[in-house]
Structure formats: structure tokens, C-alpha cells
Design a protein around this motif. Structure first.
Motif, mmCIF file in Angstrom:
data_model
loop_
_atom_site.group_PDB
_atom_site.id
_atom_site.type_symbol
_atom_site.label_atom_id
_atom_site.label_comp_id
_atom_site.label_asym_id
_atom_site.label_seq_id
_atom_site.Cartn_x
_atom_site.Cartn_y
_atom_site.Cartn_z
ATOM 1 N N LYS A 285 34.449 44.937 32.281
ATOM 2 C CA LYS A 285 34.706 44.769 33.715
ATOM 3 C C LYS A 285 33.408 44.458 34.464
ATOM 4 C CE LYS A 285 37.426 47.659 35.850
ATOM 5 N NZ LYS A 285 38.038 48.947 36.269
ATOM 6 N N ALA B 227 32.756 40.795 33.909
ATOM 7 C CA ALA B 227 33.679 39.977 34.700
ATOM 8 C C ALA B 227 33.282 39.969 36.171
ATOM 9 C CB ALA B 227 35.102 40.501 34.537
ATOM 10 N N GLU C 232 32.663 36.738 38.527
ATOM 11 C CA GLU C 232 33.428 36.598 39.769
ATOM 12 C C GLU C 232 32.520 36.169 40.923
ATOM 13 O OE1 GLU C 232 36.258 39.414 42.626
ATOM 14 O OE2 GLU C 232 35.682 40.096 40.615
ATOM 15 N N LEU D 257 37.764 37.177 29.751
ATOM 16 C CA LEU D 257 38.887 37.424 30.652
ATOM 17 C C LEU D 257 40.191 37.599 29.879
ATOM 18 C CD1 LEU D 257 37.858 34.894 33.421
ATOM 19 C CD2 LEU D 257 37.776 37.390 33.585
ATOM 20 N N TRP E 84 42.077 38.471 37.178
ATOM 21 C CA TRP E 84 41.485 37.878 35.977
ATOM 22 C C TRP E 84 42.316 36.690 35.491
ATOM 23 C CZ3 TRP E 84 41.231 43.517 33.957
ATOM 24 C CH2 TRP E 84 40.130 44.178 34.552
ATOM 25 N N LEU F 44 41.137 32.726 35.089
ATOM 26 C CA LEU F 44 41.364 31.904 33.896
ATOM 27 C C LEU F 44 41.899 30.518 34.256
ATOM 28 C CD1 LEU F 44 42.796 34.594 31.453
ATOM 29 C CD2 LEU F 44 40.802 33.150 31.020
#
Length: 797
Positions: A471, A474, A478, A529, A549, A553
Motif C-alpha cells: 500500500k 501504491a 498514486e 496493483l 486501485w 489499472l
């Protein structure tokens, strides 16, 4: 003397280390994951180089400065086509604020010297490594008397155990000493600016004591306890001589980062308390080591298993092919180096393993732009999953530093892992644009986290360690990715490791350490992801974040293809593919990622063509490290013969006489980079081990592929103990192409349902004890496995 029960797991050498001026390179290594020893093997004058995983020196790092306000400048210059101006904006901003970290290096602990006066030139000489115990023996005859000198590093006692025995009429006369690792046995491209100072050596009845001081001010060293049967002991100023003995036993205990007098006193007391014989200490140690080595096995029905390794290498030179016996030993040796060179509780294994004999060794730092991952690429499938824990523990311990990297370099939340970190920290370890601009490391490490969960089926690990780490990665993506053309993500700045776009390379003269939209960036992010979504659903966590997520993608750009059908290294057409770059980074979707498999020929075709072009055109730049990764790429493509050809080429051109690989083709065999400096590289050994495993078994979370890339040279064999991403173990996979048979045994710790992709050309399939199984076009679908029950499968070609 080494007792060999499995000749395939023995390495016999007919010569001692022979690399003049750098003999440690051809020493035979052993260790217990923390303490290392490397045996040169001279009959009259031997050296055992001693090392410790925590003994590093030099290097320094300050406070990482916040230069994130320069990122818009980088992106504006890239948008305007001022790529050269954009390249060093962040680098120069850090330097201008006096952020100049320096590299740390492994520091050899000391040399244990053994000198024996011979009456005649030694004969019947051999240096033997038993990989099943980690014991090394140097054996030879002086006249009619045979001498055996054996050593191992005890896992049970955390000591080095050394013994000299003789068979025949001549007694043992030997002089032993400890000293700073020989500076004249060192070759580096950089001059040795300094050596450790404060050297202290003390000899007294039964004890040898050594210490030196690192640049940190802390001391390191070792204490040796000498016992002997028969004869006398003479203490001299430069060593201890034993004369007229039947047997000599030496036990050594190293120490690091401490104080000399304290450690000498403690070591003497602890060593005196060791009352066991060599045989008992070896018996105590061997099961701990053998359990690790024996967790997986490879048998290629080989002849020549008892042939010395140097002769097997010569045979490969002469015939152009590797014997199955040498392949067996290469596979086992990669596992052995991991087991001896690291432990689940140590720092991750560095490129030289535990056995660095230079004081300022080039390329000796951990590099996570592919090197670290290649080093550990074999452990999960090879039933050594616990060894992966050192990577996770290390990066989790420096998570605050990784967050600072993301914030201060890119103004992002989450974490950013530089490919090179300052030793013992997580902060940027090199102010190089290629390190700053490669943003995919954290995602690549996250793949190891998720793979660990898949291979081990450890749901607690998934919930408490893997998903939280993933996380954080990610979160960085982001913030970092920006929406570009076609409502798709743009990755800028970007970098494909060790690759300069062709239109900026000037025929190989120039380099460029920045780009836009490297294929590896999106391949890593996409895999992260997908794994986050799948893992969260399995764990029943992060329900509120899964839609985000999934939306991310949809914004991943498609991989691009050239006019000739080959895959592109960059999604941005402003950066041209450089086919003379040896880097395999662009193949991440194929390997080590699992996005594209040989089952999908249309998706695989562009990458297969690109691999063919790179292997043909980048010959002068290849290293043993890159070639070992290409072997795995080719195996994932289903091309086992080409994968074996690559392993053959790298072994013939870059294996040193102790079977450890050098980085480059220093012999000038025309296979790779012909650099004058041949860097020591255990990474390559482990990459070869991984590539061989990929030939026999591949897996995804729901499918096991049996013999997906079996080379035609391996007509008969068996591999046992291979783990898969389904959580199912292939306890045994035996094949005989002459008879047309494949016998498979698989077992799951829990009830599971998996698909099996059968070997190419399989005509019949039967599950023993079951009348009917769904089977169509080479695939068994929905094979049901009961918990802890072995299922036997009979396949016919």
C-alpha cells in the motif's frame, strides 16, 4: 577429510587458488550465513580468509535535502525536449545543498595463515568442498604421508573449526598465525587509500589473538584456540608452531564492532569451554546445514559426477557444451552460496556474498535495480523461503527513510526505494541520476513480498507485512504518475536500468540517465496493483481502496511495439530502443513478473523478438549477471534450449576456477563485456540456479507448469522439493524422454484446486487412484488436492 555421500553435491578441484595478486577470488567459500571462510588451498602455505557479514567500513551519509520543488523543472524540460538539461536537475540540486553520500564496502576480517614445511613437492593434491555439510578439505601427499586439512563454519556454535590430520610416518609440523588480510592479495581499480589501523596481534600458549580498528573507531578481529595431540607447541612473536603432532585442532571465534580486550577475554573463555573433537563438532553442525541444502534436489542422471570441477570446465571449453554433471553442480552451488552467505536474520546478501577480499571492491554494494532480486530469485521455488525474510526485515526497519526519499525527492506520499541506499539505512546512497530516476524498485520489492505469500500460503504475513508495504508503494505511484495522452499515466522522470536510449547514445559514446515511460515502470506498477487487489480480496481487507486501485489499472498504458514487431523499451516514442544495451529490464512482464506467459503467444511474441535482438546485438555489453537473467527470460518464453545455451556460454566464458562467476568475459571469449576488471559475482551463480528451476517448473497463483522449458539435452532427470505460487509443492518431478514417461508427485498443505499445464507433447494423463480427471489440450483443469495428501500423476509423451 571430507566424506562424500552425494558426488553430485561435491566440488573437487585439482589446483589451489591461482589468481595471482588476487588469490581470494579463486578460494573455495564456506560459511554459516554470518561468518565466512575462504580456503586458498596451498599445500605448503595456505590462507583461510575470514569474514563477517556485519564487517563493513568507510561510507557516510548526511541529511537528505528536500529538492522536490525541482521536480516541475525536470518535467517542464522533458516536455520541451530539453532532455539533457533535465537529466541532472535533481542530482545537482542535492549536490548544491552538500548532500554527498559515500559508499560503504565489505571489510575482510583477517587471514588465518597455515605454513607447513614439506620434504618434497606435494602430489595427489585436491581441494574438495562437500556442499551437503559446507566442509572444505585440502589433501595432498608429502612423500609417503598424506595430510588432510579440513574446515567448516559451525551453525551450532558460531565458530570456525579447523583440523589437520596425517596418515603415514611423518608427523605434523605447522606454523599458524593471524594477520590483517594481505593488502598485496588485493586488486581494485581504485588505489587503496588506507587500510584498517590499530593492528594488534598476540600469541600465547594455546591462543592466537588478532584485532584491528575500522574507520568508525570500533575494533574487529578473531581469537584462535589451538589444541594438538602429541608433539609440542612453541609460541613465537609471529605465530605458534606445533611440531611432531598426530593431529591439530584450531577453533576460531571472530568479532566485529566491539573492543579488543573485552572480546579477547570473552573468546578465550568460550573457546576453552568447547571440549568436543572435530568429528563431534562436525556431526553437531551437519544436520543444520544439510536440512537447508537438501530441501530441494536435482538429478540429471549424470555421468562424470566425480570428475574435478576444473576438468568439467575444461571439457565444456573443448566441447562447447555443459555436461549434466556440471549443470547439477551449478544448480546446487547457487543454493550453497545463499545458505552459506546469508541468513534470514542478517542483512540481505551483497553481490560478493560473504567473501570479499578487496578493501574497496567495485560493485560490492547491494543494488536493487535487479541485482538484489536476481540474487534471491531462486529461493522461493527452491524451498528456501525464509532467506527472503532478510530483505523484508531490512526495508521495514528503514521505512521512515523510504518515506523521506519519496517526500524530499518527489514530493510524494508513500515510499521510494533508491536502487542503492546508504549502508544500514534506507536513504539515497548515491547522488547519481540513474539511481534517482529509477522509481520501480519499491514495486519490484513489493513483488517479492507478494510472491512470498503465494509460495508459503502465509496469510498472516500477507495481512501484517505484505499488504501494508504494498500500500505504501501504491501511494507513491498514486502521487507520482500523472495523467497524460489518452487519459493514460505518464511516468516522468523515468529510467530503464543500465540503458541509454539509442537516439542519445551517440553510437555508444554517450550515456543518458533519464527517460520517459520506461516499460518496466508500468509493468511493475501494474503487477503491484493487481496483486494488491487480489491479495486484499483474499485477506478480506482494504475494501474501500480496491476500486481506486482498479481505476489506476485502467490508466496504465499498453506496451508499445516497433514496426518490426519487437517490444519497445519505452512507451514514449521520443526515446529509441537501444539494442546494444544488455539490460534485461524491459522484459519484466515476462520475467521476473508473471503478466505474460508462454500460454499467450500473441503477447509473448514481441518480447521474444526483442530478446533475440538484444542477445544478438548486445554481446559486447553482456555480463554474467545479465546473462543469468536472460536465461530465466528465455525459460519463461518456453525456449529451454536457448536458455541452456546462455548458461553454457556464461559458464564457459565467465566461471572462475572455483565455479564462482566473474562479472565479465575477462578471458576474451567473445561472450560478453571484456573488461579488465572481473568483478566477483555470486549473484550470477544464483541467477543460473533460478534459470534452471524455471526450466523444470513454473507457476502462477492458480496454475503449475510442468517441464515448460525442458532442454533437449536433459533426456532424463528428477527435481524434488520445488515450491509454487499455488502454495502446492512439487515433491517430485521425474522424466525419461527415451521411455516417454513423466511421474509427478504434488502435495498441498491445505485443500486446494489447481490447474496443471502438462509438458509439451504429452499424450496421456492419469491420476493414480482416480479413474477420471478433466484433461484437454495439454491442461488438467480443477485438480482437487486434499490437505497434506500426496497426489501421483502419470504422464506419457
Amino acid at each position: 577429510m571430507v566424506t562424500i555421500r552425494k558426488p553430485k553435491n561435491a566440488l573437487k578441484f585439482t589446483l589451489p587458488a591461482g589468481w595471482w595478486g588476487s588469490s581470494w577470488r579463486e578460494a573455495v567459500p564456506t560459511g554459516n550465513g554470518v561468518i565466512g571462510a575462504a580456503v586458498y588451498g596451498g599445500a605448503a602455505n595456505d590462507v583461510i580468509m575470514i569474514s563477517h557479514s556485519d564487517n563493513w567500513w568507510q561510507g557516510g551519509v548526511g541529511v537528505l535535502k528536500d529538492v522536490a520543488d525541482k521536480l516541475p523543472t525536470v518535467r517542464k524540460k522533458m516536455d520541451d525536449g530539453d532532455v539533457r538539461d533535465a537529466e541532472n536537475v535533481l542530482k545537482n540540486a542535492l549536490i548544491s545543498q552538500n548532500y554527498r553520500p559515500t559508499l560503504s564496502y565489505p571489510l575482510p576480517l583477517c587471514d588465518f595463515r597455515v605454513n607447513m614445511r614439506l620434504d618434497r613437492a606435494a602430489k595427489e593434491y585436491s581441494r574438495i568442498l562437500n556442499m551437503d555439510s559446507g566442509e572444505i578439505s585440502v589433501t595432498f601427499k608429502d612423500g609417503a604421508t598424506r595430510f588432510d586439512r579440513s574446515v567448516f563454519v559451525s551453525r551450532a556454535q558460531n565458530i570456525i573449526v579447523y583440523e589437520i590430520t596425517r596418515t603415514g610416518g611423518k608427523a605434523i609440523d605447522v606454523k599458524m598465525s593471524l594477520d590483517l588480510h594481505d593488502r598485496f592479495n588485493v586488486r581494485t581499480p581504485d588505489a587503496i587509500s588506507k587500510l584498517p589501523d590499530g593492528v594488534n596481534v598476540k600469541y600465547e600458549k594455546y591462543f592466537m589473538c588478532f584485532s584491528a580498528r575500522s574507520d568508525s573507531g570500533a575494533e574487529f578481529g578473531a581469537v584462535g584456540f589451538i589444541n594438538h595431540y602429541g608433539g609440542e607447541q612453541i609460541v613465537e612473536t609471529d605465530g605458534i608452531t606445533v611440531r611432531g603432532a598426530e593431529k591439530v585442532l584450531v577453533i576460531l571465534r571472530p568479532f566485529v564492532e566491539s573492543q579488543r580486550e573485552k572480546e579477547w577475554k570473552a573468546a578465550k573463555e568460550s573457546l576453552k569451554s568447547v571440549k568436543s573433537t572435530y568429528e563431534k563438532l562436525l556431526k553437531e553442525h551437519t544436520p543444520l546445514h544439510a536440512k537447508l541444502m537438501g530441501s530441494a534436489e536435482l538429478d540429471l542422471d549424470a555421468v562424470y559426477r566425480e570428475m574435478p570441477v576444473d576438468d568439467l570446465i575444461k571439457k565444456a571449453f573443448a566441447e562447447g557444451e555443459l555436461t549434466p554433471a556440471l549443470v547439477e553442480k551449478l544448480w546446487a552451488f547457487g543454493r550453497y552460496l545463499m545458505i552459506c552467505g546469508s541468513s534470514p536474520a542478517s542483512l540481505p546478501l551483497a553481490p560478493y556474498g560473504l567473501w570479499c577480499g578487496d578493501y574497496k571492491a567495485p560493485g560490492s554494494q547491494i543494488n536493487a535495480a535487479g541485482s538484489l532480486q536476481n540474487t534471491y530469485s531462486h529461493v522461493l521455488a527452491g524451498n528456501l523461503a525464509d532467506y527472503m525474510l532478510s530483505i523484508f526485515t531490512y526495508y521495514e526497519s528503514v521505512l521512515d527513510d523510504l518515506k523521506k526519499n519519496a517526500s524530499r525527492l518527489y514530493g510524494c506520499r508513500g515510499i521510494f526505494i533508491p536502487s542503492v541506499t546508504a549502508h544500514g539505512t534506507g536513504v539515497l546512497g548515491m547522488v547519481d541520476s540513474k539511481v534517482i530516476h529509477f522509481t520501480a524498485v519499491a514495486g519490484w520489492i513489493a513483488q517479492l513480498y507478494y510472491d512470498y505469500y503465494l509460495f508459503t500460503d502465509d496469510l498472516k504475513f500477507l495481512k501484517t507485512r505484505a499488504l501494508p508495504f504494498m500500500k505504501e508503494v501504491a501511494l507513491f505511484y498514486e502521487n507520482f504518475f500523472k495523467i497524460g495522452a489518452g487519459n493514460k499515466y505518464d511516468s516522468c522522470p523515468s529510467y530503464s536500468p543500465d540503458t541509454t536510449p539509442a537516439n542519445y547514445a551517440n553510437g555508444g559514446v554517450d550515456t543518458l540517465e533519464i527517460a520517459r515511460g520506461a516499460t518496466i515502470d508500468f509493468a511493475v506498477a501494474k503487477e503491484l496493483l493487481n496483486n494488491l487487489v487480489e491479495g486484499s480480496e483474499r485477506a478480506g481487507l482494504n475494501k474501500g481502496e480496491i476500486p481506486k486501485w482498479k481505476d489506476m489499472l485502467t490508466r496504465m498504458p499498453e506496451y508499445k511495439v516497433n514496426e518490426d514487431g519487437s517490444a519497445r523499451e519505452y512507451t514514449d516514442s521520443a526515446f529509441a530502443d537501444n539494442w546494444t544495451s544488455a539490460s534485461p529490464a524491459m522484459f519484466y512482464p515476462v520475467y521476473p513478473g508473471c503478466e505474460i506467459t508462454a500460454d499467450n503467444a500473441e503477447q509473448m511474441r514481441p518480447f521474444a523478438l526483442a530478446a533475440k535482438k538484444k542477445l544478438a546485438l548486445a554481446t559486447d555489453e553482456q555480463t554474467s549477471m545479465s546473462l543469468s537473467r536472460y536465461a530465466s527470460v528465455l525459460a519463461r518464453m518456453g525456449d529451454g534450449d536457448s536458455a541452456l545455451d546462455v548458461i553454457t556460454a556464461v559458464t564457459r566464458s565467465m566461471a572462475m576456477n572455483n565455479l564462482v562467476f566473474a562479472a565479465t568475459d575477462w578471458r576474451g571469449m567473445g561472450v560478453g563485456s571484456n573488461g579488465n576488471w572481473a568483478q566477483y559475482s555470486v549473484e550470477s551463480n544464483m541467477g543460473v540456479t533460478a534459470a534452471l528451476q524455471e526450466m523444470f517448473v513454473q507457476s502462477s497463483p492458480d496454475t503449475i507448469r510442468l517441464l515448460p522449458a525442458l532442454p533437449s539435452a536433459f533426456q532424463k532427470g528428477e527435481i524434488d522439493g520445488i515450491q509454487t505460487r499455488t502454495g502446492v509443492e512439487v515433491t517430485s518431478l521425474a522424466w525419461d524422454k527415451r521411455k516417454g514417461t513423466v511421474l509427478v508427485k504434488i502435495k498441498s498443505k491445505r485443500a486446494a484446486t489447481v490447474d496443471l499445464r502438462l509438458p509439451e507433447g504429452a499424450k496421456r494423463f492419469k491420476q493414480l487412484g482416480k479413474e477420471k480427471v478433466d484433461y484437454e489440450a495439454g491442461t488438467v483443469t480443477g485438480l482437487e488436492l486434499a490437505a497434506n495428501k500426496t497426489v501421483v500423476l502419470d504422464i506419457r509423451w
